[in-house]
Design a protein around this motif. Structure first.
Motif, PDB file in Angstrom:
ATOM      1  N   UNK A 370       0.886  -1.180   0.000  1.00 50.92           N
ATOM      2  CA  UNK A 370       0.000   0.000   0.000  1.00 50.92           C
ATOM      3  C   UNK A 370       0.917   1.222   0.000  1.00 50.92           C
ATOM      4  N   UNK A 371       0.665   2.139  -0.924  1.00 54.53           N
ATOM      5  CA  UNK A 371       1.493   3.361  -0.926  1.00 54.53           C
ATOM      6  C   UNK A 371       0.599   4.590  -1.025  1.00 54.53           C
ATOM      7  N   UNK A 372       1.101   5.673  -0.470  1.00 53.45           N
ATOM      8  CA  UNK A 372       0.357   6.936  -0.553  1.00 53.45           C
ATOM      9  C   UNK A 372       0.735   7.608  -1.865  1.00 53.45           C
ATOM     10  N   UNK A 373      -0.269   7.968  -2.660  1.00 51.67           N
ATOM     11  CA  UNK A 373       0.006   8.671  -3.916  1.00 51.67           C
ATOM     12  C   UNK A 373      -0.113  10.176  -3.731  1.00 51.67           C
ATOM     13  N   UNK A 374      -1.072  10.579  -2.901  1.00 52.95           N
ATOM     14  CA  UNK A 374      -1.242  12.018  -2.663  1.00 52.95           C
ATOM     15  C   UNK A 374      -1.856  12.228  -1.285  1.00 52.95           C
ATOM     16  N   UNK A 375      -1.342  13.251  -0.605  1.00 59.00           N
ATOM     17  CA  UNK A 375      -1.869  13.571   0.718  1.00 59.00           C
ATOM     18  C   UNK A 375      -2.602  14.897   0.616  1.00 59.00           C
ATOM     19  N   UNK A 376      -3.910  14.868   0.824  1.00 59.54           N
ATOM     20  CA  UNK A 376      -4.684  16.116   0.780  1.00 59.54           C
ATOM     21  C   UNK A 376      -4.685  16.759   2.165  1.00 59.54           C
ATOM     22  N   UNK A 377      -4.834  15.914   3.205  1.00 64.03           N
ATOM     23  CA  UNK A 377      -4.755  16.373   4.597  1.00 64.03           C
ATOM     24  C   UNK A 377      -4.394  15.153   5.436  1.00 64.03           C
ATOM     25  N   UNK A 378      -4.283  15.328   6.742  1.00 65.16           N
ATOM     26  CA  UNK A 378      -3.922  14.198   7.620  1.00 65.16           C
ATOM     27  C   UNK A 378      -4.965  13.083   7.572  1.00 65.16           C
ATOM     28  N   UNK A 379      -6.187  13.413   7.170  1.00 68.10           N
ATOM     29  CA  UNK A 379      -7.277  12.431   7.180  1.00 68.10           C
ATOM     30  C   UNK A 379      -7.823  12.143   5.774  1.00 68.10           C
ATOM     31  N   UNK A 380      -7.091  12.547   4.773  1.00 66.78           N
ATOM     32  CA  UNK A 380      -7.625  12.426   3.417  1.00 66.78           C
ATOM     33  C   UNK A 380      -6.459  12.231   2.431  1.00 66.78           C
ATOM     34  N   UNK A 381      -6.345  11.013   1.903  1.00 66.07           N
ATOM     35  CA  UNK A 381      -5.215  10.707   0.997  1.00 66.07           C
ATOM     36  C   UNK A 381      -5.689   9.817  -0.143  1.00 66.07           C
ATOM     37  N   UNK A 382      -4.865   9.741  -1.188  1.00 63.90           N
ATOM     38  CA  UNK A 382      -5.121   8.747  -2.238  1.00 63.90           C
ATOM     39  C   UNK A 382      -4.038   7.677  -2.137  1.00 63.90           C
ATOM     40  N   UNK A 383      -4.480   6.432  -2.110  1.00 64.16           N
ATOM     41  CA  UNK A 383      -3.578   5.290  -1.946  1.00 64.16           C
ATOM     42  C   UNK A 383      -3.650   4.372  -3.171  1.00 64.16           C
ATOM     43  N   UNK A 384      -2.537   3.654  -3.373  1.00 65.54           N
ATOM     44  CA  UNK A 384      -2.540   2.572  -4.380  1.00 65.54           C
ATOM     45  C   UNK A 384      -2.277   1.267  -3.629  1.00 65.54           C
ATOM     46  N   UNK A 385      -3.174   0.327  -3.790  1.00 66.56           N
ATOM     47  CA  UNK A 385      -3.008  -0.976  -3.132  1.00 66.56           C
ATOM     48  C   UNK A 385      -2.783  -2.018  -4.229  1.00 66.56           C
ATOM     49  N   UNK A 386      -1.717  -2.788  -4.114  1.00 66.39           N
ATOM     50  CA  UNK A 386      -1.490  -3.905  -5.031  1.00 66.39           C
ATOM     51  C   UNK A 386      -1.851  -5.200  -4.311  1.00 66.39           C
ATOM     52  N   UNK A 387      -2.563  -6.087  -5.010  1.00 66.01           N
ATOM     53  CA  UNK A 387      -2.865  -7.392  -4.406  1.00 66.01           C
ATOM     54  C   UNK A 387      -2.917  -8.443  -5.504  1.00 66.01           C
ATOM     55  N   UNK A 388      -2.809  -9.707  -5.076  1.00 71.02           N
ATOM     56  CA  UNK A 388      -2.825 -10.792  -6.068  1.00 71.02           C
ATOM     57  C   UNK A 388      -4.250 -11.153  -6.466  1.00 71.02           C
ATOM     58  N   UNK A 389      -5.170 -10.906  -5.544  1.00 71.35           N
ATOM     59  CA  UNK A 389      -6.582 -11.187  -5.849  1.00 71.35           C
ATOM     60  C   UNK A 389      -7.388  -9.918  -5.584  1.00 71.35           C
ATOM     61  N   UNK A 390      -8.615  -9.914  -6.097  1.00 73.61           N
ATOM     62  CA  UNK A 390      -9.478  -8.744  -5.927  1.00 73.61           C
ATOM     63  C   UNK A 390      -9.791  -8.537  -4.430  1.00 73.61           C
ATOM     64  N   UNK A 391      -9.705  -7.291  -3.991  1.00 74.42           N
ATOM     65  CA  UNK A 391     -10.041  -6.994  -2.594  1.00 74.42           C
ATOM     66  C   UNK A 391     -11.528  -6.680  -2.532  1.00 74.42           C
ATOM     67  N   UNK A 392     -12.271  -7.476  -1.751  1.00 76.90           N
ATOM     68  CA  UNK A 392     -13.720  -7.233  -1.716  1.00 76.90           C
ATOM     69  C   UNK A 392     -14.051  -6.060  -0.788  1.00 76.90           C
ATOM     70  N   UNK A 393     -15.296  -5.642  -0.856  1.00 76.82           N
ATOM     71  CA  UNK A 393     -15.729  -4.440  -0.132  1.00 76.82           C
ATOM     72  C   UNK A 393     -15.492  -4.574   1.374  1.00 76.82           C
TER      73      UNK A 393
END
Ligand SMILES: Cc1cc2nc3c(=O)[nH]c(=O)nc-3n(C[C@H](O)[C@H](O)[C@H](O)COP(=O)(O)OP(=O)(O)OC[C@H]3O[C@@H](n4cnc5c(N)ncnc54)[C@H](O)[C@@H]3O)c2cc1C
Length: 486
Positions: A370-393
């Motif tokens: 899991x990596x942070x792509x952009x930090x808008x604020x301390x409580x609001x960021x965009x992340x990229x998650x890599x996984x081998x299978x689909x992550x369900x809700x």
């Protein structure tokens, strides 16, 4: 003197459809990713016999670039597929320079945490705030190196030596034409540079032989192979070494998206681009190939270059071709705007979660990184998650305490590496049907695509006996210029 009309018509009918005026006829490329676009670029650079109408590139999607693509999250664009470029990837660097594309770097002060499913077994120091003095930055870097050294010891140096040796051999592919043959097979190509042996054994076996301790392999090395290839240290040694090179410093990307490399190369090659036109079948018809597209159209091509992995692509070949079975490793890239749940990581505050979470090879861990792509604020960021299978809700609801936007991409990402690797032929039918992506069984990356494409372009030119310019274009800056980097 004018020719009688019926004779002219007869002559026109006898000409194979789609043949150009240069005598060579159409050369067709299936796929507009970095492999297809760089094949087009090298073909136009290395022979004087091509002009736009003779080079056709087919792309089944609406956009060029293939696995180079951006994703838009809340109006911001991020790399969704191939994202980082090594400073010694000379073809891609040259492409960016030629096309006037700007490079961007992220800085080297990532805050890495290695997660074993229960706790962070190792963390680098969190980055210093902007505006910190030069001296404090230097000290910070030094302390970080000492922390790494304390945990992994001399294995760090041994790992570096392993990667540098691979890179030095790889640099041979930038030699001038006089000292670099054209290769008929991937095996020959790898044996010539001394890299073939690395494809015969697992990365783990290679690194143990190089003297790395098992803690470094199960932690640091595993984190890197899981991020870069979604696989464990059981991948073959060459793919592993390329993956480790992807953790070095000086990495960069094209500002605005790496896909622009493909778009720019196709334009520079003056190729005729057939977007949203997938090739369904390739049939050999005596002295040319008939390509049938999903639009019901047919194209006659004196040579055809397949620039897409054939593992999950349905193209019918007639006569049939035979290539070794290769499994594809799927990587699910999930982009989330929201905030991670510190409790999932046994922490009380989100500010204690490292910027880059790498993981060990533990079956219960549902993601690779899991990596942070952009930090808008301390409580609001965009992340990229890599996984081998689909992550369900429900799983995403455990990992994140809040989500505003979620975008999922299921990539047929790269080969599932298994040593010893077996390679499909470059010349698929012994005639004029070429396969660039057989080289991906050695290692999948933008640069390896370009290196394989350059060899295919040279091979095709030689086998079709196309004329060369009086002074062949230099393939790339001479690698001797780069020695200072070692
Ligand atoms: C998640 C992820 C992360 C990665 N990270 C990196 C990285 O950081 N650095 C790096 O160097 N590499 C990275 N890679 C690998 C890199 O992206 C690929 O090796 C490279 O982009 C492959 O390019 P290609 O042109 O060979 O294939 P592709 O990009 O797959 O291009 C093939 C093209 O052919 C088209 N096509 C397929 N079938 C047909 C048909 N029948 N007719 C017409 N068109 C067809 C496809 O639509 C596609 O556009 C990553 C890959 C992924 C998936």
């Amino acid at each position: 003197m004018s020719m009688p009309m019926p004779i002219l018509l007869l002559l026109l009918l006898l000409l194979p459809q789609g043949q150009g005026h240069g005598g060579a006829g159409d050369i067709c490329i299936v796929g507009s990713g970095i492999s297809g676009s760089s094949t087009a670029f090298f073909l136009t650079n290395y022979t004087t016999a091509l002009s736009g109408a003779q080079l056709r590139v087919f792309e089944r999607r609406a956009k060029v670039g293939g696995r180079l693509a951006t994703v838009t999250v809340s109006g911001d664009h991020f790399e969704a597929g191939g994202s980082i470029i090594h400073p010694r990837n000379l073809h891609v660097r040259r492409f960016a320079d030629l096309l006037g594309l700007e490079a961007k770097t992220d800085g080297d002060d990532d805050w890495l945490g290695i997660w074993d499913g229960h706790r962070f077994v190792f963390q680098t120091l969190r980055p210093l705030p902007p505006g910190t003095s030069w001296l404090r930055r230097k000290l910070h870097t030094l302390v970080n190196s000492l922390r790494l050294f304390k945990r992994y010891g001399l294995s760090l140096l041994k790992m570096d030596r392993f990667v540098q040796e691979m890179l030095q051999r790889f640099m041979l592919y930038y030699n001038g034409f006089e000292s670099r043959p054209v290769f008929d097979t991937v095996e020959e190509m790898l044996k010539w540079s001394g890299l073939y042996g690395l494809t015969r054994r697992t990365l783990e076996a290679e690194l143990l032989d190089a003297g790395l301790n098992s803690q470094t392999i199960s932690e640091l090395v595993t984190v890197i192979t899981r991020i870069n290839y979604g696989q464990s240290v059981s991948i073959s040694g060459l793919a592993g070494a390329v993956s480790l090179a992807g953790s070095e410093s000086g990495l960069w990307a094209v500002k605005g998206g790496n896909w622009q490399l493909a778009a720019g190369l196709l334009e520079a090659a003056n190729a005729t681009l057939h977007l949203q036109e997938g090739i369904d079948s390739i049939e050999y018809a005596g002295d040319h190939y008939i390509l049938k597209s999903n639009k019901g159209l047919e194209y006659n091509c004196v040579a055809t270059v397949v620039a897409t992995p054939l593992d999950e692509v349905n193209i019918t070949f007639s006569p049939p071709i035979s290539i070794p079975a290769r499994k594809t490793q799927h990587t699910h890239a999930t982009f989330v705007r929201g905030i991670l749940n510190p409790k999932f990581f046994g922490l009380s505050s989100v500010s204690d979660i490292p910027k880059l979470i790498g993981t060990m090879e533990v079956p219960e861990i549902p993601f690779s990184s899991i990596s942070i792509l952009k930090k808008y604020s301390e409580q609001d960021m965009t992340y990229k998650v890599f996984s081998r299978v689909k992550l369900n809700e429900s799983l995403l609801d455990q990992i994140f305490s809040g989500r505003k936007e979620t975008i999922r991409i299921n990539w047929p990402a790269y080969p599932h590496y298994e040593a010893p690797e077996v390679f499909a032929p470059i010349i698929l039918d012994g005639k004029q049907l070429y396969y660039v992506n057989t080289f991906e069984s050695a290692a999948s990356a933008m640069e390896t695509g370009a290196v394989a494409a350059e060899n295919v372009a040279r091979l095709l030119i030689a086998r079709l006996r196309l004329p060369l310019p009086s002074r062949p274009a230099a393939p790339a800056p001479d690698h001797h210029d780069q020695r200072a980097d070692l």
